[in-house]
Motif scaffolding. Structure first.
Motif, PDB file in Angstrom:
ATOM      1  N   TYR A  40      -2.828   0.420  -1.571  1.00 32.27           N
ATOM      2  CA  TYR A  40      -2.980   0.404  -0.106  1.00 32.27           C
ATOM      3  C   TYR A  40      -3.651   1.706   0.326  1.00 32.27           C
ATOM      4  O   TYR A  40      -3.573   2.721  -0.396  1.00 32.27           O
ATOM      5  CB  TYR A  40      -1.604   0.325   0.575  1.00 32.27           C
ATOM      6  CG  TYR A  40      -0.900  -1.007   0.508  1.00 32.27           C
ATOM      7  CD1 TYR A  40      -0.453  -1.521  -0.711  1.00 32.27           C
ATOM      8  CD2 TYR A  40      -0.645  -1.745   1.664  1.00 32.27           C
ATOM      9  CE1 TYR A  40       0.223  -2.741  -0.779  1.00 32.27           C
ATOM     10  CE2 TYR A  40       0.035  -2.958   1.613  1.00 32.27           C
ATOM     11  CZ  TYR A  40       0.456  -3.455   0.393  1.00 32.27           C
ATOM     12  OH  TYR A  40       1.117  -4.653   0.345  1.00 32.27           O
ATOM     13  N   MET A  74       3.025   9.597  -2.050  1.00 35.79           N
ATOM     14  CA  MET A  74       2.230   8.731  -2.924  1.00 35.79           C
ATOM     15  C   MET A  74       1.122   9.505  -3.652  1.00 35.79           C
ATOM     16  O   MET A  74       0.428  10.323  -3.050  1.00 35.79           O
ATOM     17  CB  MET A  74       1.566   7.628  -2.095  1.00 35.79           C
ATOM     18  CG  MET A  74       2.518   6.720  -1.364  1.00 35.79           C
ATOM     19  SD  MET A  74       3.115   5.443  -2.458  1.00 35.79           S
ATOM     20  CE  MET A  74       4.177   4.524  -1.316  1.00 35.79           C
ATOM     21  N   GLY A 116       8.953  -2.219  -3.037  1.00 34.57           N
ATOM     22  CA  GLY A 116       7.910  -1.252  -2.729  1.00 34.57           C
ATOM     23  C   GLY A 116       8.032  -0.109  -3.722  1.00 34.57           C
ATOM     24  O   GLY A 116       9.147   0.299  -4.049  1.00 34.57           O
ATOM     25  N   ASP A 145       3.330  -3.224  -3.590  1.00 38.07           N
ATOM     26  CA  ASP A 145       4.355  -4.006  -2.890  1.00 38.07           C
ATOM     27  C   ASP A 145       4.425  -5.342  -3.619  1.00 38.07           C
ATOM     28  O   ASP A 145       3.378  -5.931  -3.908  1.00 38.07           O
ATOM     29  CB  ASP A 145       3.955  -4.278  -1.433  1.00 38.07           C
ATOM     30  CG  ASP A 145       4.303  -3.117  -0.498  1.00 38.07           C
ATOM     31  OD1 ASP A 145       4.739  -2.063  -0.998  1.00 38.07           O
ATOM     32  OD2 ASP A 145       4.128  -3.294   0.720  1.00 38.07           O
ATOM     33  N   ASP A 162      -1.583  -1.586   7.944  1.00 35.69           N
ATOM     34  CA  ASP A 162      -0.547  -2.163   7.090  1.00 35.69           C
ATOM     35  C   ASP A 162      -0.406  -3.644   7.436  1.00 35.69           C
ATOM     36  O   ASP A 162      -0.794  -4.072   8.520  1.00 35.69           O
ATOM     37  CB  ASP A 162       0.779  -1.429   7.329  1.00 35.69           C
ATOM     38  CG  ASP A 162       1.719  -1.564   6.139  1.00 35.69           C
ATOM     39  OD1 ASP A 162       1.353  -2.249   5.158  1.00 35.69           O
ATOM     40  OD2 ASP A 162       2.819  -0.975   6.188  1.00 35.69           O
ATOM     41  N   CYS A 168       0.098   2.642  -5.328  1.00 36.59           N
ATOM     42  CA  CYS A 168       1.372   2.045  -4.921  1.00 36.59           C
ATOM     43  C   CYS A 168       1.321   0.528  -5.076  1.00 36.59           C
ATOM     44  O   CYS A 168       0.242  -0.039  -5.271  1.00 36.59           O
ATOM     45  CB  CYS A 168       1.669   2.396  -3.468  1.00 36.59           C
ATOM     46  SG  CYS A 168       0.502   1.658  -2.326  1.00 36.59           S
ATOM     47  N   LYS A 198       0.990   4.671   4.059  1.00 38.15           N
ATOM     48  CA  LYS A 198       2.136   4.795   3.147  1.00 38.15           C
ATOM     49  C   LYS A 198       2.815   6.158   3.285  1.00 38.15           C
ATOM     50  O   LYS A 198       2.311   7.052   3.949  1.00 38.15           O
ATOM     51  CB  LYS A 198       1.658   4.560   1.713  1.00 38.15           C
ATOM     52  CG  LYS A 198       1.269   3.090   1.449  1.00 38.15           C
ATOM     53  CD  LYS A 198       2.496   2.191   1.439  1.00 38.15           C
ATOM     54  CE  LYS A 198       2.156   0.724   1.234  1.00 38.15           C
ATOM     55  NZ  LYS A 198       3.314  -0.158   1.379  1.00 38.15           N
ATOM     56  N   GLU A 238      11.266   7.976   4.016  1.00 33.79           N
ATOM     57  CA  GLU A 238      10.302   6.894   4.271  1.00 33.79           C
ATOM     58  C   GLU A 238       9.599   6.952   5.616  1.00 33.79           C
ATOM     59  O   GLU A 238       8.937   6.012   6.005  1.00 33.79           O
ATOM     60  CB  GLU A 238      11.022   5.549   4.126  1.00 33.79           C
ATOM     61  CG  GLU A 238      11.325   5.185   2.691  1.00 33.79           C
ATOM     62  CD  GLU A 238      10.089   5.157   1.806  1.00 33.79           C
ATOM     63  OE1 GLU A 238       9.073   4.590   2.225  1.00 33.79           O
ATOM     64  OE2 GLU A 238      10.150   5.732   0.717  1.00 33.79           O
TER      65      GLU A 238
END
Ligand code: 4AD
Ligand code: MG
Length: 436
Positions: free
Chosen positions: A327, A336, A362, A350, A305, A348, A332, A170
């Motif tokens: 997004y 992705m 997420g 959230d 973000d 993506c 990200k 991540e």
């Protein structure tokens, strides 16, 4: 004489039983003592009548102190009409044995009076005995149970992923590094990359375990060790996992409402707000979310973000979770899949819980092209040798696939209506907390 958990006493009305537990509270009035016993399954009001017991038993009952451990024998009786007692049954005590009497001059540190949170966190090993913490952790268990049931009922295979990993998932800023013999390893931030491998083996999978982030932020939403459940589905798209996410959340919330109503009420949770949770959840493209936030006074600019404050603003506007999708790819993670219609966006999502709780899920669609992933790994400055196995998934039958991760503690905080995630896990790990 049967040893009976307090929760099962209704089946023993009029019979003699043994119960074991800890003294929760006690009051007395001359010839009668009312100890309240706690055994983890419930609370039981006991009645010690001076005339019904030996003088020794009466003296022992009188001397009981908070959290002393004991065993009681007596007759179960339905609480008479017009009177109330926890659970609706009481125990007419005949005999009493003490395992350990907590010394009166060194009493249990947590009393019914108000304590500061830091003090209670230091006493977490004892604090979990209190009724509020007990209710929260019972709800947590119900959520975990409902999570497993949801995926098991839909043919997902539980495939656990490792905690020691050679690579980042991540982002590099929140890694915990540990020595691994002659190498370095990292505690996993997410099981996703391994889930993508198991999805190619089993089709529909989930993993469920502890994950770790060296979060330096001291917020009400961040732990350094938290539990995440992550489904991954072969041949699924972003839209597919958005539908899966709303069905998943609805199922969990409705299971809690059905099976843990008493605990929700003990926490003074507005249950009606939970009963309203049902598909479809509102969907908001990132572009629309930015305009929305700006009109509510946020300083957000397209391309960055959301901060915790932004999530709060968005999630207060809806009576159910809102799904923010697409997004900008730049904010990200590396894996992705780009939106073919606008490659600067990531496919993506959230999911933001209502009432200001913010992100609980997420996820999204994963990049399936080998060239793109190679380029992303370079751009993100990640060590390519650690990802060779992951890239194999794009060499041997690459496939569209998607999934998501839900943090259990954030879900518990929202469902219980708590101010902070620290109460949602038995022993929280945070920036300044490694003990108890
Ligand atoms: O949004 P995140 O970072 O997504 C992933 O890790 C993906 N790899 C998941 C996937 O697609 N399989 O984290 C997912 C969720 C968040 O929405 C949040 O609920 C929780 O994990 N989370 C945290 N919970 C508590 N403390 C933290 N520091 C958290 N960081 C993330
Ligand atoms: Mg996230």
């Amino acid at each position: 004489m049967p040893v009976v958990p307090i929760s099962d006493l209704a089946a023993y009305d009029g019979q003699e039983v043994t119960v074991r537990g800890w003294l929760y509270n006690i009051r007395s009035s001359g010839k009668i003592i009312f100890p309240i016993l706690r055994d983890g399954s419930g609370l039981l009001q006991c009645i010690v009548f001076k005339n019904n017991v030996t003088p020794e038993v009466f003296e022992k009952a009188k001397a009981l102190t908070q959290e002393s451990s004991l065993e009681l024998q007596g007759m179960v009786r339905k609480v008479p009409e017009g009177k109330t007692a926890p659970g609706g049954y009481e125990l007419d005590v005949k005999d009493l044995a003490v395992f350990q009497l907590v010394p009166a001059d060194q009493p249990f540190p947590i009393t019914p009076k108000d304590h500061g949170v830091e003090f209670l966190m230091d006493q977490r090993h004892l604090w979990i005995r209190s009724s509020r913490q007990h209710a929260i952790l019972k709800i947590r268990h119900e959520i975990v149970r409902a999570v497993r049931q949801f995926f098991d009922d839909r043919g997902f295979v539980l495939v656990d992923t490792p905690i020691f990993t050679p690579a980042v998932c991540e982002g590099t800023t929140t890694l915990f590094e540990v020595g691994y013999f002659d190498e370095k390893a990292y505690l996993t931030q997410s099981g996703q990359l391994y889930n993508e491998a198991t999805a190619a083996a089993f089709g529909k999978v989930y993993c469920f375990g502890p994950t770790f982030r060296a979060e330096k932020s001291k917020t009400r939403r961040h732990l350094t060790e938290f539990w995440m459940v992550e489904p991954e589905v072969a041949f699924a798209t972003l839209d597919d996992v958005m539908v899966l996410a709303e069905e998943f959340i609805t199922s969990i919330v409705q299971n809690v409402v059905k099976n843990r109503r008493a605990e929700l009420l003990a926490l003074e949770r507005d249950v009606q707000k939970l009963e309203r949770i049902a598909p479809p959840f509102p969907r908001l493209a990132y572009d629309e979310a930015v305009t929305n936030l700006q009109s509510h006074g946020s300083e957000i600019r397209w391309g960055s973000d959301f901060g915790g404050g932004d999530e709060t603003i968005l999630s207060q506007q809806f009576d159910r979770p809102v799904m923010v999708h697409r997004y900008p790819a730049q904010v990200k993670a590396f894996y992705m899949e780009p939106d073919p219609a606008r490659p600067e966006l990531a496919l993506c999502v959230d999911v933001l819980a209502p009432e200001g709780y913010g992100e609980i899920i997420g996820g999204g669609q994963r990049a399936s092209s080998l060239e793109l992933l190679n380029e992303r790994i370079r751009q993100h400055g990640l060590p390519s040798e650690a990802f060779d196995w992951y890239l194999d998934l794009r060499k041997y039958g690459t496939f569209p696939h998607a999934g998501f991760g839900m943090g259990i503690e954030r879900a518990v905080a929202w469902i219980c209506g708590l101010e902070h995630v620290r109460e949602t896990i038995p022993f929280p790990r945070m920036l300044y907390r490694l003990k108890p």
